[in-house]
Each structure stands twice: as structure tokens, then as C-alpha cells.
Write a protein that holds these residues in place. Structure first.
Motif, PDB file in Angstrom:
ATOM      1  N   PHE A  94      62.244  35.468 -22.763  1.00  0.00           N
ATOM      2  CA  PHE A  94      62.909  35.167 -21.502  1.00  0.00           C
ATOM      3  C   PHE A  94      62.671  36.290 -20.499  1.00  0.00           C
ATOM      4  O   PHE A  94      62.614  37.464 -20.855  1.00  0.00           O
ATOM      5  N   VAL A  95      62.518  35.881 -19.225  1.00  0.00           N
ATOM      6  CA  VAL A  95      62.187  36.838 -18.179  1.00  0.00           C
ATOM      7  C   VAL A  95      62.816  36.389 -16.865  1.00  0.00           C
ATOM      8  O   VAL A  95      62.828  35.196 -16.553  1.00  0.00           O
ATOM      9  N   PRO A  96      63.389  37.308 -16.097  1.00  0.00           N
ATOM     10  CA  PRO A  96      63.945  36.936 -14.796  1.00  0.00           C
ATOM     11  C   PRO A  96      62.851  36.487 -13.831  1.00  0.00           C
ATOM     12  O   PRO A  96      61.735  37.016 -13.849  1.00  0.00           O
ATOM     13  N   THR A  97      63.197  35.528 -12.966  1.00  0.00           N
ATOM     14  CA  THR A  97      62.232  35.082 -11.961  1.00  0.00           C
ATOM     15  C   THR A  97      62.794  35.110 -10.537  1.00  0.00           C
ATOM     16  O   THR A  97      62.012  35.046  -9.581  1.00  0.00           O
ATOM     17  N   SER A  98      64.105  35.170 -10.377  1.00  0.00           N
ATOM     18  CA  SER A  98      64.666  35.224  -9.023  1.00  0.00           C
ATOM     19  C   SER A  98      64.490  36.624  -8.456  1.00  0.00           C
ATOM     20  O   SER A  98      64.444  37.620  -9.195  1.00  0.00           O
ATOM     21  N   ASP A  99      64.401  36.719  -7.147  1.00  0.00           N
ATOM     22  CA  ASP A  99      64.264  38.027  -6.504  1.00  0.00           C
ATOM     23  C   ASP A  99      65.413  38.951  -6.898  1.00  0.00           C
ATOM     24  O   ASP A  99      65.220  40.130  -7.173  1.00  0.00           O
ATOM     25  N   ARG A 100      66.610  38.405  -6.922  1.00  0.00           N
ATOM     26  CA  ARG A 100      67.798  39.202  -7.224  1.00  0.00           C
ATOM     27  C   ARG A 100      67.726  39.801  -8.626  1.00  0.00           C
ATOM     28  O   ARG A 100      68.003  40.976  -8.842  1.00  0.00           O
ATOM     29  N   GLN A 101      67.348  38.974  -9.595  1.00  0.00           N
ATOM     30  CA  GLN A 101      67.325  39.481 -10.977  1.00  0.00           C
ATOM     31  C   GLN A 101      66.099  40.349 -11.251  1.00  0.00           C
ATOM     32  O   GLN A 101      66.166  41.280 -12.056  1.00  0.00           O
TER      33      GLN A 101
END
Length: 373
Positions: A94-101
Motif C-alpha cells: 500500500f502506498v499513499p497517492t493523494s497530495d496530502r498523504q
């Protein structure tokens, strides 16, 4: 196309504050879930510790467990190594994709995140595991970035877009899934993961399925962080009653054993539900109102959206102080006794005195109290 359910109860539940599930508890829960026919059981986060690794190892080695046993891993080679050590059937990176995360969780650029993800997936494959990929906070990510990520990893069979903070509602979910399909994302690869912070995780799951997603994460009794995840039992029953497939069920599990399996999982993990919890709560299929019980003695579906028996559950008609004249009349009718006003009054008095009781006990009471009538 049927929607495959991947259960996340064990892993998500263990992340709730104050929870520690022992290895034996996780194994018992995983075996029960497998009987239901879920596609995969996410049994832990191997990098967290030996308990997670041991539970995954035990379930993956069990020849009687047909479901894929999944261990999750951040987009870090060390996490993947821990999952390989646990001998997981599938490693879900799993990996963040939103700018915020990307900024506040990963602290890396989008390009670096893709590079880290590629390295983690490659290491998992080299170790002999199959792979899945989850895009954290995906529903708050620009669809173009999501599409690019799908394109970057074409050999990953399932890529799950996660509503990590439960921020979306069905219309937005349907629109994003449709957008991804329009951008060329293959629905066969598209999975979804919802949290219930707005109380619509079940509705979101069904909306995603209607729009073309073919894999969905679910959790028994919505166990999971904060407000929990899309509840397995609610998704299954809602699909059967009024789901996106119309008369055709789209959720691919054995519905007939749903309630007993969920209860077994809750018992194994030491969890319980409020009596008014949809599907699993005792109060949900218990009826005492006179108007309700009178009609339901003739046709249970009068005041039920579904027959609990279809899902391994049981309805309870309760007779006691709350019973009305209609209920008493129906009980007398069923016993072949003329329901005169005097007899109805007499029966109501006995029910108020001796109740509440279930339908069988009420019928026996009528036979006893009016035996010589």
C-alpha cells in the motif's frame, strides 16, 4: 460480473485502540471467513510483529483454507521481507497517492512513491508471492494520477482504490469509478476499500460495484479503525435484497451461512455488537409490537426486508406486555379458537403477566390456557 470480497476484519480490527488478537483467535476467525467463500483474508501486517506473522503463516499453511491469505506491506522492501517471512500467499503493498498523504505521511514526491512501490512489488514477486496494490487515500486523488498508477503497474492483477478516511458518498464514488473506466482502467483489476466515517461504506461499496469495480474489501460488523469499514454482512444482504445486479446477486459468497460465520468471527476475536446493529443485532429480527406480530404470524415479510433464514439467521416474534389485540387474535386463530373479545382480553392478561415469550411458548400458552374452550 461477480464482485469478489476480500475480508479485512482481522487486520483492521487489530488496529482499533486497545485490541490485541492472539494467533489462535486470528486463525479461528480466518477459518470461519474462508467457509463463507470470501476471496481473500487479510490476516495481518507482518512488519508489526510476530503475532501477525504467525497468524498469516498458520492460515497460509492450512490446506483446508481456500482463500488467499494476505499480508499487507508499506512500499518498503523491509515490510515486504517481513511478509515473505510470514509466507503470505499474497502481499498487498500500500502506498499513499493523494497530495496530502504524499506530503504528510510518506514525505516523498509522487515519482519517488512510484519508484518505491515498484521496488516493493518486485521484491515480493522475487520472493515467490503474488501481489496486490492499494492506493491509500485514492478517492481524494486526482483521477489522472490514479490512472497513471494503474498504467505504471500493468501486471498487478488487483489495484484497490481506498477511501482511507471515509470522505466519499455514493455519487462521488460512482463518478470516480466511471471516470477510471473511461480512462481505460480495466474493471477486472479495480478494487475498492471504504471506511464508514460518514455511515455510507456499504452504500459506497454497492455504488462502486454498479459502476464496474470487481473487488471490494469488507469487515465483519464493520470492525476497523475509527468508524470501521464496509460491513461484510451488510454488503452481502443489501446486495441480495436490492443490489446493483437487480434480480442477480453480484457478491460472490455463500449467503446461507452468513450470520453464523459472522458470529463465529466475533466470538473468536472477543468482539460483540449492539443489539440494534443491522443484520447481526438481536433486536433487528425481534418483533413485539402488536401490529407487527399479528401480521407476521400470517406473513413474516409484512414487516421484514428479508427472511433472516436466507442468511442463516433467525427471527423472533415476542409476545408479552407489548402485545396488542391483533396479536392475541392471531394466536387464538392459529390455535383454532374463536377469538372473542373476552378470550382476547383474557389472553392479553396472561401474556402481560407471564411474557415476554417467543412464538412457540405463546402458542403453547394458548393451548394450555384455553385447552377446555
Amino acid at each position: 460480473m461477480p464482485v469478489a470480497l476480500r475480508d479485512v476484519t482481522i487486520r483492521e480490527g487489530a488496529q482499533m485502540p486497545g485490541r490485541t488478537y492472539a494467533v489462535e483467535d486470528r486463525v479461528a476467525a480466518g477459518r470461519a471467513l474462508d467457509r463463507l467463500g470470501v476471496d481473500a483474508v487479510q490476516a495481518g501486517f507482518p512488519a508489526v510483529g510476530e503475532t501477525d506473522r504467525a497468524a498469516i503463516r498458520r492460515l497460509a499453511a492450512d490446506d483446508d483454507v481456500a482463500a488467499d491469505v494476505v499480508g499487507i506491506a508499506r512500499a518498503r522492501v523491509a515490510d515486504v521481507e517481513a511478509a515473505l517471512d510470514a509466507e503470505a500467499d499474497v502481499i498487498e503493498v500500500f502506498v499513499p497517492t493523494s497530495d496530502r498523504q504524499l506530503e504528510h505521511v510518506l514525505g516523498e514526491s509522487r515519482e519517488m512513491a512510484l519508484s518505491m512501490t515498484g521496488e516493493a512489488l518486485d521484491r515480493a514477486r522475487e520472493g515467490g508471492a503474488r501481489v496486490h496494490l492499494t492506493l491509500v487515500d485514492g478517492f481524494r486523488t486526482d483521477p489522472e494520477h490514479l490512472s497513471t498508477t494503474f498504467e505504471a503497474f500493468p501486471s498487478v492483477p488487483t489495484v484497490t482504490v481506498a477511501d482511507t478516511v471515509g470522505a466519499r458518498t455514493p455519487d462521488r464514488v460512482r463518478a470516480l469509478v466511471a471516470d477510471l473506466r473511461d480512462r481505460g482502467v480495466d474493471g477486472d483489476r479495480l478494487g475498492v476499500h471504504f471506511h464508514d466515517d460518514l455511515g455510507v461504506a456499504t452504500a459506497n461499496t454497492l455504488a462502486a460495484a454498479a459502476a464496474g469495480a470487481t473487488t471490494a474489501d469488507v469487515s465483519v460488523a464493520s470492525l476497523g479503525e475509527r468508524a470501521g469499514n464496509a460491513a461484510l454482512e451488510r454488503v452481502v444482504v443489501a446486495d441480495a435484497v436490492d443490489g446493483p445486479g437487480g434480480d442477480e446477486s453480484v457478491v460472490a459468497v455463500d449467503r446461507s451461512d452468513l450470520v453464523p460465520v459472522c458470529e463465529t468471527v466475533l466470538d473468536a476475536l472477543g468482539e460483540s455488537v449492539d443489539p440494534r446493529t443491522p443484520i447481526l443485532g438481536e433486536a433487528v429480527t425481534t418483533h413485539e409490537s402488536g401490529i407487527h406480530t399479528a401480521a407476521m404470524l400470517r406473513d413474516p415479510g409484512t414487516f421484514e426486508p428479508f427472511d433472516p433464514a436466507d442468511f442463516g439467521g433467525e427471527r423472533r416474534l415476542v409476545f408479552g406486555p407489548g402485545s396488542g389485540r391483533g396479536s392475541a387474535r392471531a394466536l387464538l386463530d392459529r390455535a383454532g379458537i374463536d377469538p372473542t373479545d373476552e378470550r382476547i382480553d383474557r389472553l392479553l392478561g396472561v401474556l402481560a403477566e407471564r411474557g415476554p415469550m417467543d412464538a412457540a411458548a405463546a402458542a403453547a400458552l394458548v393451548e394450555t390456557a384455553f385447552r377446555d374452550v
